[in-house]
Design an enzyme around this catalytic site. Sequence first.
Site, PDB file in Angstrom:
ATOM      1  N   ASP A   1      -8.460  -9.197   3.652  1.00  0.00           N
ATOM      2  CA  ASP A   1      -8.233  -8.152   4.644  1.00  0.00           C
ATOM      3  C   ASP A   1      -9.338  -8.093   5.695  1.00  0.00           C
ATOM      4  O   ASP A   1     -10.152  -7.178   5.680  1.00  0.00           O
ATOM      5  CB  ASP A   1      -8.142  -6.800   3.915  1.00  0.00           C
ATOM      6  CG  ASP A   1      -7.574  -5.708   4.799  1.00  0.00           C
ATOM      7  OD1 ASP A   1      -7.120  -6.020   5.900  1.00  0.00           O
ATOM      8  OD2 ASP A   1      -7.590  -4.545   4.362  1.00  0.00           O
TER       9      ASP A   1
ATOM     10  N   GLU B   1       0.825  -1.210   0.000  1.00  0.00           N
ATOM     11  CA  GLU B   1       0.000   0.000   0.000  1.00  0.00           C
ATOM     12  C   GLU B   1       0.863   1.266   0.000  1.00  0.00           C
ATOM     13  O   GLU B   1       0.739   2.127   0.866  1.00  0.00           O
ATOM     14  CB  GLU B   1      -0.972  -0.028   1.188  1.00  0.00           C
ATOM     15  CG  GLU B   1      -1.928  -1.209   1.092  1.00  0.00           C
ATOM     16  CD  GLU B   1      -3.018  -1.236   2.158  1.00  0.00           C
ATOM     17  OE1 GLU B   1      -2.776  -0.740   3.261  1.00  0.00           O
ATOM     18  OE2 GLU B   1      -4.105  -1.768   1.859  1.00  0.00           O
TER      19      GLU B   1
ATOM     20  N   GLU C   1     -12.667  -2.895  11.881  1.00  0.00           N
ATOM     21  CA  GLU C   1     -12.701  -2.110  10.651  1.00  0.00           C
ATOM     22  C   GLU C   1     -13.844  -2.526   9.719  1.00  0.00           C
ATOM     23  O   GLU C   1     -14.586  -1.684   9.224  1.00  0.00           O
ATOM     24  CB  GLU C   1     -11.354  -2.234   9.923  1.00  0.00           C
ATOM     25  CG  GLU C   1     -11.322  -1.494   8.597  1.00  0.00           C
ATOM     26  CD  GLU C   1      -9.960  -1.566   7.911  1.00  0.00           C
ATOM     27  OE1 GLU C   1      -9.042  -2.204   8.449  1.00  0.00           O
ATOM     28  OE2 GLU C   1      -9.832  -0.967   6.818  1.00  0.00           O
TER      29      GLU C   1
HETATM   30  O1  GCW Z   1      -7.084  -3.102   6.293  1.00  0.00           O
HETATM   31  C1  GCW Z   1      -6.204  -2.270   5.657  1.00  0.00           C
HETATM   32  C2  GCW Z   1      -6.547  -0.961   6.256  1.00  0.00           C
HETATM   33  C3  GCW Z   1      -5.389  -0.031   6.330  1.00  0.00           C
HETATM   34  C4  GCW Z   1      -4.220  -0.751   6.982  1.00  0.00           C
HETATM   35  C5  GCW Z   1      -3.860  -1.946   6.135  1.00  0.00           C
HETATM   36  C6  GCW Z   1      -2.744  -2.779   6.727  1.00  0.00           C
HETATM   37  C7  GCW Z   1      -2.560   0.110   8.456  1.00  0.00           C
HETATM   38  O2  GCW Z   1      -7.631  -0.416   5.563  1.00  0.00           O
HETATM   39  O3  GCW Z   1      -5.806   1.065   7.086  1.00  0.00           O
HETATM   40  O4  GCW Z   1      -3.116   0.087   7.180  1.00  0.00           O
HETATM   41  O5  GCW Z   1      -4.956  -2.791   6.008  1.00  0.00           O
HETATM   42  O6  GCW Z   1      -3.050  -3.773   7.359  1.00  0.00           O
HETATM   43  O7  GCW Z   1      -1.589  -2.452   6.547  1.00  0.00           O
END
Ligand code: GCW
Length: 678
Positions: A364, A285, A392
Amino acid sequence: FGYQAWLAYHPLADEAKREAANYRWIASCEQEETVQAAVSELVRGIGGLRGEAVQVSKEQEPITGKGIRIGTFKGNEEVRLLCGDAVERLSMEGFVIRTVGDITVIGANTSAGVLYGAFHLLRLLALGNAPADSDIVEKPANGLRMINQWDNIDGSIERGYAGQSIFYANNEISYDSERIQDYARLLASTSVNAIAINNVNVHRLETMFLTEAYLPRIAELAAILRRYAIKLYFSINFASPIEVGGLQTADPLDAEVREWWKSRAADIYAAIPDFGGFLVKADSENRPGPFTYGRDHADGANMLAEALAPYGGLVIWRCFVYNCKQDWRDRTTDRARAAYDHFMPLDGAFHPNVLLQIKNGPMDFQVREPVSPLLGAMEHTNQLIEFQITQEYTGQQRHLCYLVPQWRTVLDFQTLAQGAASPVKRIVDGSVYGRELGGFAAVSNIGSDANWTGHPLAQANLYGYGRLAWNPELTAEEIAREWAAQAIGPDEAVIDTVCEMLMASLDIYESYTAPLGVGWMVNPNHHYGPNVDGYEYDRWGTYHFADRDGIGVNRTVQSGTGYAGQYIGENAAIYESLERCPDELLLFFHHVPYTHRLHSGITVVQHIYDTHFDGAERAEGLVRKWQSLTGLVNEELYRLAQARFSEQAAHAKEWRDIINTYFYRKSGIADERGRTIY
Ligand code: GCW
C-alpha cells in the site's frame, strides 16, 4: 503564490521573449468548446509570457506576420493541409505542431489533441525551448490517464493534506466553478483525461450519486470538465441495489439486480451522455462486494460492465483486495500475496470494458515496495496502474518527497512477461499483450489550499504524474525542471537548486523512515510519524517481525509465505535468493539477523543507524539549501516552504532517534561510529 501552479506564465527573459514574438496572432474557425479552450489558453499563456496581448482572428481573414493556426483536421481544412503527411500518422489524442513559413500550425484529429498541442507549445515557450522551426508529432503512450479524488461529500478528503475538498461542502456537491475549471486546466495541461470525483470508500450520501438527487449537479461538473477533455467518472457502492433500490440483494447474478443497474446506467447517460463509468472498491476494507453472495470479482465487474457497455462506459475495478482482519499470530497469511491470489485465476474472465486498477506495489504505497506481481501476469485482462500522488506514507505534504523517481522505477521494472521487452510501462499501456484499454490512475494530492497541494513543491508530483502518463520515457529530472521553470520562474540558478532538492528528496525520506523495504513503521490510522510497532500486533497484515536477533518478512517459496514465487522466471529467483535480493528490498523478502551483511558490505543494523543519521542530516541540509534562495523566489513561496522544511528536519530527527533507539535496544549492538543513540 501557487494558485496558477505550472500555468503561471511568468514573463520570459528578453531573449526567450523573441521566440514568443513568433506568435502574434491566433486563428481558429471552430466554435467547438475544447478548441476554444485551447485558443483561450494560448491567449492567456503567450500574453503572459510575452507581456503583450495576442490577436485572435477568424480563419478566413487575411493575416500577415507570424502567428498560429489551430484546429482539428475535420473542422479546419487549412490546418489539415499545413500539417501535411503527419495527419496520417496521428492517433486520436495526438497532435502536430509544425512551422510552415510564418505560420505555426497546431493540428489534431480531435479537439482534445488540439488542446494538448496548445499546452505543449506553451510549455516549450515557458521553458525557452520553442524551436523557430517546429516539426513535432506527439501522442500519448497511455489511453486512460486518470485522477481519483478521495473526496467525501462532507468536504473532507480521505488522506488529503491540502485542505478541504474543492468539490463538496456540508453534505452537498458544492464548488466554485472557476476553481474546478482551473483544476481542469492544470490536469489537462499535463494530459489527464479522466477523473473519478468521489472517494472509493462510498458512504451513505455518495451512494445516491446515481439518482436524480445528484445527477443534475454532477452533470454540471461534467460540463466544466468536458471543455478540458476530461471525462467524469464516479465511485459506486456495490450494495447500491439494496441501499438505493430497496432490493433484497446485490447479488451480481440476480436478474433483478442486473436490471436495476441497467436502468441506473440509462439514467446516468441521459444526464451525462459522455459519462466515463464506475470506479469500484469491492470486498476491500469492509466495503461490500460479490463475495457476500459467493460470487467472484469477474461476476461483479461484468454485471456493471454489461450495464455500461451500450453507452461506451468503463468499469474500473480495484484489486486492493485483502484480508484486513488478519490475526497477527497467523504466519501463513501474507497480505502481499492477496491481489495476485484473488485476481490471477480470473484472467480472461472480464468483459472488454473492464479495467483492473492495480496499486503499484503489493502492499500500500509505502516509500519502497517491490512492483506488484499482478502487473504483467494477466495476459487477457486490461490493466491500469494505480499510484498515490497524495503522500499518505511519504510525508503527507509536510515532508518533501518527489515521487516521480519512484514511479519511474516501477514503470521501468522488467516483468519478464514476454521476455526482456515487457517493462511495466508496456504492460499498462496495453502494448505487450495487444490490449486496447490501459493506462494510469492516481490518487490526487490537491485540496482547497490556495496553492492546491499544501507544500508548494508537492505540486511537482501532480504535474509529474500527468506528464509520465503521457510519456513514461521522460526522466524525473526533466519533469522536475519543467515544473520548477514553469511554476517558480525562469531563473536558472533557482531551477537548479529546486531540482536538486526534489531529486534528493525520495532518498532522504526513505533513509530516515522504514529501512530496506520493510515499511509500515508509522502511527496507526493517520500514518504520520514513526511508530515501529504501531502495526505489529494489529490485524492489517503489515508486520516486520523484529526480535532480538533479526528483522524482516520471509516471503520465499522455500521457507516463507511463497510470495516471491508470484514473479516471473528470473525475477522470482532473484527475490527468492538471500544473496541476490537487492538490498533495498531485503527485508520485504527475507528475515535476516541484524549482523547480516548487505551487498554494500555493511550489516543490517549498521545500515539502519547510518541511513537514519544521514537522512536526518540531509533533511537539515534541505533547510539550508532552501535558505540559499532567500530573496530569489516569491516571498510567499519562500515562507510556505521554509516552514515545511523546518518541520521536516525536526521530524526527521524524531524518526532517526526512535528507529535507531528501537533497534539498538532490540539488538544490543552498538553503533560502530559511536554516535548518540538513546
Ligand atoms: O492506503 C489505504 C488508505 C485508505 C484507502 C485505501 C484504499 C480509500 O489508508 O484510506 O481508502 O488504502 O486504497 O482503498
